[in-house]
Design an enzyme around this catalytic site. Structure first.
Site, PDB file in Angstrom:
ATOM      1  N   CYS A   1     105.290  51.705 110.600  1.00  0.00           N
ATOM      2  CA  CYS A   1     104.182  52.680 110.574  1.00  0.00           C
ATOM      3  C   CYS A   1     102.854  52.121 110.080  1.00  0.00           C
ATOM      4  O   CYS A   1     101.855  52.152 110.801  1.00  0.00           O
ATOM      5  CB  CYS A   1     104.569  53.873 109.705  1.00  0.00           C
ATOM      6  SG  CYS A   1     105.873  54.852 110.440  1.00  0.00           S
TER       7      CYS A   1
ATOM      8  N   ASP B   1     117.309  61.772 125.236  1.00  0.00           N
ATOM      9  CA  ASP B   1     116.830  60.391 125.347  1.00  0.00           C
ATOM     10  C   ASP B   1     117.249  59.833 126.706  1.00  0.00           C
ATOM     11  O   ASP B   1     118.326  60.158 127.218  1.00  0.00           O
ATOM     12  CB  ASP B   1     117.411  59.529 124.221  1.00  0.00           C
ATOM     13  CG  ASP B   1     116.544  58.329 123.934  1.00  0.00           C
ATOM     14  OD1 ASP B   1     115.947  58.267 122.849  1.00  0.00           O
ATOM     15  OD2 ASP B   1     116.439  57.440 124.821  1.00  0.00           O
TER      16      ASP B   1
ATOM     17  N   ARG C   1     111.000  45.471 111.577  1.00  0.00           N
ATOM     18  CA  ARG C   1     109.695  45.484 112.250  1.00  0.00           C
ATOM     19  C   ARG C   1     108.590  45.184 111.236  1.00  0.00           C
ATOM     20  O   ARG C   1     108.543  45.785 110.167  1.00  0.00           O
ATOM     21  CB  ARG C   1     109.450  46.846 112.920  1.00  0.00           C
ATOM     22  CG  ARG C   1     110.233  46.991 114.205  1.00  0.00           C
ATOM     23  CD  ARG C   1     110.067  48.364 114.800  1.00  0.00           C
ATOM     24  NE  ARG C   1     110.792  49.373 114.052  1.00  0.00           N
ATOM     25  CZ  ARG C   1     110.773  50.678 114.342  1.00  0.00           C
ATOM     26  NH1 ARG C   1     110.051  51.112 115.337  1.00  0.00           N
ATOM     27  NH2 ARG C   1     111.469  51.539 113.630  1.00  0.00           N
TER      28      ARG C   1
ATOM     29  N   VAL D   1     112.224  59.073 114.108  1.00  0.00           N
ATOM     30  CA  VAL D   1     111.679  60.403 113.789  1.00  0.00           C
ATOM     31  C   VAL D   1     112.484  61.503 114.496  1.00  0.00           C
ATOM     32  O   VAL D   1     112.878  62.501 113.884  1.00  0.00           O
ATOM     33  CB  VAL D   1     110.186  60.490 114.192  1.00  0.00           C
ATOM     34  CG1 VAL D   1     109.651  61.896 114.018  1.00  0.00           C
ATOM     35  CG2 VAL D   1     109.373  59.508 113.375  1.00  0.00           C
TER      36      VAL D   1
ATOM     37  N   LYS E   1     111.679  46.790 103.767  1.00  0.00           N
ATOM     38  CA  LYS E   1     111.815  47.407 102.435  1.00  0.00           C
ATOM     39  C   LYS E   1     113.299  47.721 102.248  1.00  0.00           C
ATOM     40  O   LYS E   1     114.073  47.633 103.219  1.00  0.00           O
ATOM     41  CB  LYS E   1     110.944  48.655 102.321  1.00  0.00           C
ATOM     42  CG  LYS E   1     111.392  49.793 103.199  1.00  0.00           C
ATOM     43  CD  LYS E   1     110.585  51.029 102.859  1.00  0.00           C
ATOM     44  CE  LYS E   1     111.300  52.275 103.307  1.00  0.00           C
ATOM     45  NZ  LYS E   1     110.630  53.480 102.912  1.00  0.00           N
TER      46      LYS E   1
ATOM     47  N   PHE F   1     102.775  53.722  94.953  1.00  0.00           N
ATOM     48  CA  PHE F   1     102.129  52.775  95.877  1.00  0.00           C
ATOM     49  C   PHE F   1     101.149  51.841  95.180  1.00  0.00           C
ATOM     50  O   PHE F   1     100.138  51.447  95.734  1.00  0.00           O
ATOM     51  CB  PHE F   1     101.489  53.514  97.063  1.00  0.00           C
ATOM     52  CG  PHE F   1     102.540  53.885  98.072  1.00  0.00           C
ATOM     53  CD1 PHE F   1     103.427  54.913  97.811  1.00  0.00           C
ATOM     54  CD2 PHE F   1     102.696  53.165  99.246  1.00  0.00           C
ATOM     55  CE1 PHE F   1     104.446  55.222  98.698  1.00  0.00           C
ATOM     56  CE2 PHE F   1     103.709  53.467 100.143  1.00  0.00           C
ATOM     57  CZ  PHE F   1     104.579  54.497  99.867  1.00  0.00           C
TER      58      PHE F   1
ATOM     59  N   GLU G   1     105.003  64.011 110.931  1.00  0.00           N
ATOM     60  CA  GLU G   1     106.080  63.794 109.938  1.00  0.00           C
ATOM     61  C   GLU G   1     105.601  62.817 108.877  1.00  0.00           C
ATOM     62  O   GLU G   1     104.705  62.004 109.137  1.00  0.00           O
ATOM     63  CB  GLU G   1     107.352  63.294 110.629  1.00  0.00           C
ATOM     64  CG  GLU G   1     107.172  62.093 111.544  1.00  0.00           C
ATOM     65  CD  GLU G   1     106.984  60.782 110.836  1.00  0.00           C
ATOM     66  OE1 GLU G   1     107.501  60.657 109.715  1.00  0.00           O
ATOM     67  OE2 GLU G   1     106.335  59.883 111.395  1.00  0.00           O
TER      68      GLU G   1
ATOM     69  N   ARG H   1     109.895  58.663 105.074  1.00  0.00           N
ATOM     70  CA  ARG H   1     110.010  57.240 104.745  1.00  0.00           C
ATOM     71  C   ARG H   1     111.389  56.755 105.141  1.00  0.00           C
ATOM     72  O   ARG H   1     112.388  57.438 104.862  1.00  0.00           O
ATOM     73  CB  ARG H   1     109.851  57.016 103.232  1.00  0.00           C
ATOM     74  CG  ARG H   1     108.450  57.177 102.723  1.00  0.00           C
ATOM     75  CD  ARG H   1     108.463  57.298 101.227  1.00  0.00           C
ATOM     76  NE  ARG H   1     109.282  58.445 100.820  1.00  0.00           N
ATOM     77  CZ  ARG H   1     109.605  58.729  99.578  1.00  0.00           C
ATOM     78  NH1 ARG H   1     109.225  57.943  98.593  1.00  0.00           N
ATOM     79  NH2 ARG H   1     110.345  59.787  99.287  1.00  0.00           N
TER      80      ARG H   1
HETATM   81  C1  UDX Z   1     105.615  55.197 105.675  1.00  0.00           C
HETATM   82  C2  UDX Z   1     105.085  56.452 104.982  1.00  0.00           C
HETATM   83  O1  UDX Z   1     105.366  56.378 103.580  1.00  0.00           O
HETATM   84  C3  UDX Z   1     105.690  57.695 105.603  1.00  0.00           C
HETATM   85  O2  UDX Z   1     105.130  58.856 105.001  1.00  0.00           O
HETATM   86  C4  UDX Z   1     105.379  57.673 107.105  1.00  0.00           C
HETATM   87  O3  UDX Z   1     105.890  58.802 107.750  1.00  0.00           O
HETATM   88  C5  UDX Z   1     105.926  56.412 107.728  1.00  0.00           C
HETATM   89  O4  UDX Z   1     105.364  55.279 107.062  1.00  0.00           O
HETATM   90  P1  UDX Z   1     107.843  53.719 105.543  1.00  0.00           P
HETATM   91  O5  UDX Z   1     107.150  52.794 106.497  1.00  0.00           O
HETATM   92  O6  UDX Z   1     109.256  54.100 105.809  1.00  0.00           O
HETATM   93  O7  UDX Z   1     107.015  55.099 105.407  1.00  0.00           O
HETATM   94  O8  UDX Z   1     107.856  53.019 104.123  1.00  0.00           O
HETATM   95  P2  UDX Z   1     107.036  53.065 102.746  1.00  0.00           P
HETATM   96  O9  UDX Z   1     107.997  53.346 101.668  1.00  0.00           O
HETATM   97  O10 UDX Z   1     105.858  53.926 102.817  1.00  0.00           O
HETATM   98  O11 UDX Z   1     106.590  51.525 102.610  1.00  0.00           O
HETATM   99  C6  UDX Z   1     105.738  50.905 103.581  1.00  0.00           C
HETATM  100  C7  UDX Z   1     105.452  49.477 103.211  1.00  0.00           C
HETATM  101  O12 UDX Z   1     104.647  49.404 102.037  1.00  0.00           O
HETATM  102  C8  UDX Z   1     106.693  48.643 102.889  1.00  0.00           C
HETATM  103  O13 UDX Z   1     106.517  47.362 103.457  1.00  0.00           O
HETATM  104  C9  UDX Z   1     106.708  48.561 101.382  1.00  0.00           C
HETATM  105  O14 UDX Z   1     107.358  47.410 100.887  1.00  0.00           O
HETATM  106  C10 UDX Z   1     105.214  48.521 101.086  1.00  0.00           C
HETATM  107  N1  UDX Z   1     104.882  49.005  99.742  1.00  0.00           N
HETATM  108  C11 UDX Z   1     105.084  50.302  99.397  1.00  0.00           C
HETATM  109  C12 UDX Z   1     104.286  48.129  98.821  1.00  0.00           C
HETATM  110  O15 UDX Z   1     104.076  46.944  99.103  1.00  0.00           O
HETATM  111  N2  UDX Z   1     103.924  48.612  97.587  1.00  0.00           N
HETATM  112  C13 UDX Z   1     104.118  49.907  97.230  1.00  0.00           C
HETATM  113  O16 UDX Z   1     103.761  50.263  96.099  1.00  0.00           O
HETATM  114  C14 UDX Z   1     104.734  50.784  98.155  1.00  0.00           C
END
Ligand code: UDX
Length: 433
Positions: free
Chosen positions: A264, A30, A331, A11, A324, A253, A152, A155
């Protein structure tokens, strides 16, 4: 406006580089000397598309960005100080560990000598920003600083675009003075007509947890529907399409898969549950989301073992190790969890990931890593598609089949069409199909 960002994790670094891109003089601080040295050479500690170009541009050309080890030497002339340190899950309780935030608040109180705003950007439970205020107020008159919550919503994999073109900016302020300064900070986004939600500190803190928890709920929901689809001969992708076209639901999602992971969602859902429990509020819907997600990987592993009839000493191939695509972050990666469960049964896992192999190796030394998807898929009983990287979307299965007979594909992310794979003579299992 001069900005100081404390903590150069995901972040902090994205925030610092993007504020420099807006034109602000920004220093990122840092404690980790090696990290600061690397950053001063435009070397980013993680993979994120576009970040190294941005670092290079603002370190070497505009000189708007700098990195430092010294908090005391860097924050005294800052107009806004952002706290972007980690808030990991405490091992036993599930709540957020705020020790880094408290330490930084203490250090800020020892080093400011003119009016400034202290912003919590780390994801912190409701009440934390006011607690930061109390810590600083022990040494600094409350007239000489303000606190703001500005969560924030970045993603991984698309963080720079998310920062530059956000759906919204949320600022939780206690007074007009700090609100006006925060609005001025985000003025570059007005041209894009980005909605700026101005609210109380508590509402801003809750907005972050409620947003992530809601998205996690959507994922667990569609994954439960996927399990039902498998039992009754329905296809979850068609169901999600039919649901998502309704504007009240939305199509985002609703991708069924192995469950949510990453830095997260798992941590934030747990922390939000703990916050609700502390205040004696029923948020049991989230406990269910969390438990289902935790157990899902076990069920998927069992399904893989039984459908592919895997035994001790067998080899399977795993494509994708990051939680992803477009990140090297492992993590809470569902792929690594599956790997461990298979290895526990004496099954060997041969894997490939475009970016996450170094990080995965640190987490799992038994993992056998290869230089390409094709090499990882030689002489194997089954292929598990764990992460939907683009380069896995058009694999040449005829080529792969040459070294492996009776191959089974477990497409956990539903990136292939079952019929097309079956026509090649392979067995196919998607998610919720
Ligand atoms: C998330 C939030 O989207 C972001 O706004 C916040 O600030 C941090 O956390 P991130 O963890 O980078 O972001 O990834 P994101 O794209 O949201 O996916 C999170 C998890 O959900 C991944 O493991 C992804 O594979 C899973 N996912 C996402 C699904 O299984 N299905 C979906 O339809 C979308």
């Amino acid at each position: 406006m001069k900005l100081a960002i404390i903590g150069t994790g995901y972040v902090g670094l994205i925030t610092g580089a993007c504020f420099a891109e807006f034109g602000y003089q920004t220093v990122c601080i840092d404690k980790d000397e090696n990290r600061v040295n690397d950053l001063n050479n435009s070397k980013c500690p993680f993979y994120e598309p576009g970040i190294e170009d941005l670092l290079d541009k603002h370190l070497n050309k505009t000189k708007l960005l700098s990195f430092s080890n010294s908090l005391s030497a860097s924050i005294h002339d800052a107009d806004i100080i952002f706290i972007t340190v980690g808030t990991p899950t405490k091992r036993i309780e599930g709540e957020a560990d705020l020790s880094f935030v408290w330490n930084v608040a203490e250090e800020i109180s020892n080093n400011i000598n003119k009016y400034c705003i202290v912003v919590t950007k780390s994801t912190v439970p409701v009440g934390t920003t006011k607690e930061v205020k109390s810590i600083i107020a022990k040494k600094i008159n409350e007239k000489n600083f303000d606190v703001v919550s500005n969560p924030e919503f970045l993603r991984e994999g698309s963080a720079i675009n998310d920062f530059m073109r956000p759906d919204r900016v949320v600022i939780g302020c206690e007074n007009k003075k700090s609100e006006d300064i925060m609005k001025e900070l985000y003025r570059p986004l007005y041209l894009l007509e980005t909605p700026l939600i101005s609210t109380t500190v508590e509402s801003a803190e809750i907005t972050k947890y409620a947003s992530n928890s809601f998205l996690a709920t959507k994922i667990s929901f569609i994954n439960q529907v996927a399990d039902l689809c498998e039992k009754v001969g329905a296809d979850v992708q068609d169901v999600a399409k039919g649901m998502g076209i309704d504007k009240r639901i939305g199509n985002k999602f609703l991708h069924a898969g192995p469950g949510y992971g990453g830095s997260c969602f798992p941590k934030d859902v747990k922390a939000f549950i703990t916050t609700a429990q502390k205040h004696d509020v029923d948020l049991s819907i989230l406990s269910s989301v969390d438990t289902f997600n935790e157990n899902r990987i076990n069920k998927i592993s069992k399904k893989i073992i039984s459908k592919a009839n895997l035994n001790k000493g067998d080899y399977v191939s795993l494509l994708g190790l990051s939680f992803k695509p477009n990140t090297d972050d492992v993590r809470d990666s569902t792929s690594l969890k599956i790997t461990k469960l298979l290895q526990d049964r004496g099954i060997f896992v041969k894997a490939f990931d475009p970016e996450a192999m170094d990080n995965a190796k640190k987490e799992n030394t038994e993992l056998q890593l290869f230089d390409s998807a094709y090499e990882a898929c030689e002489d194997t009983k089954a292929i598990i598609i764990g992460t939907e990287w683009n380069e896995f979307r058009a694999l040449n299965f005829l080529k792969i089949q040459k070294s492996s007979k009776n191959l089974i594909i477990f497409d956990l992310r539903n990136i292939y069409n079952a019929k097309e794979i079956e026509e090649l003579g392979l067995q196919y299992f998607g998610t919720g199909k």
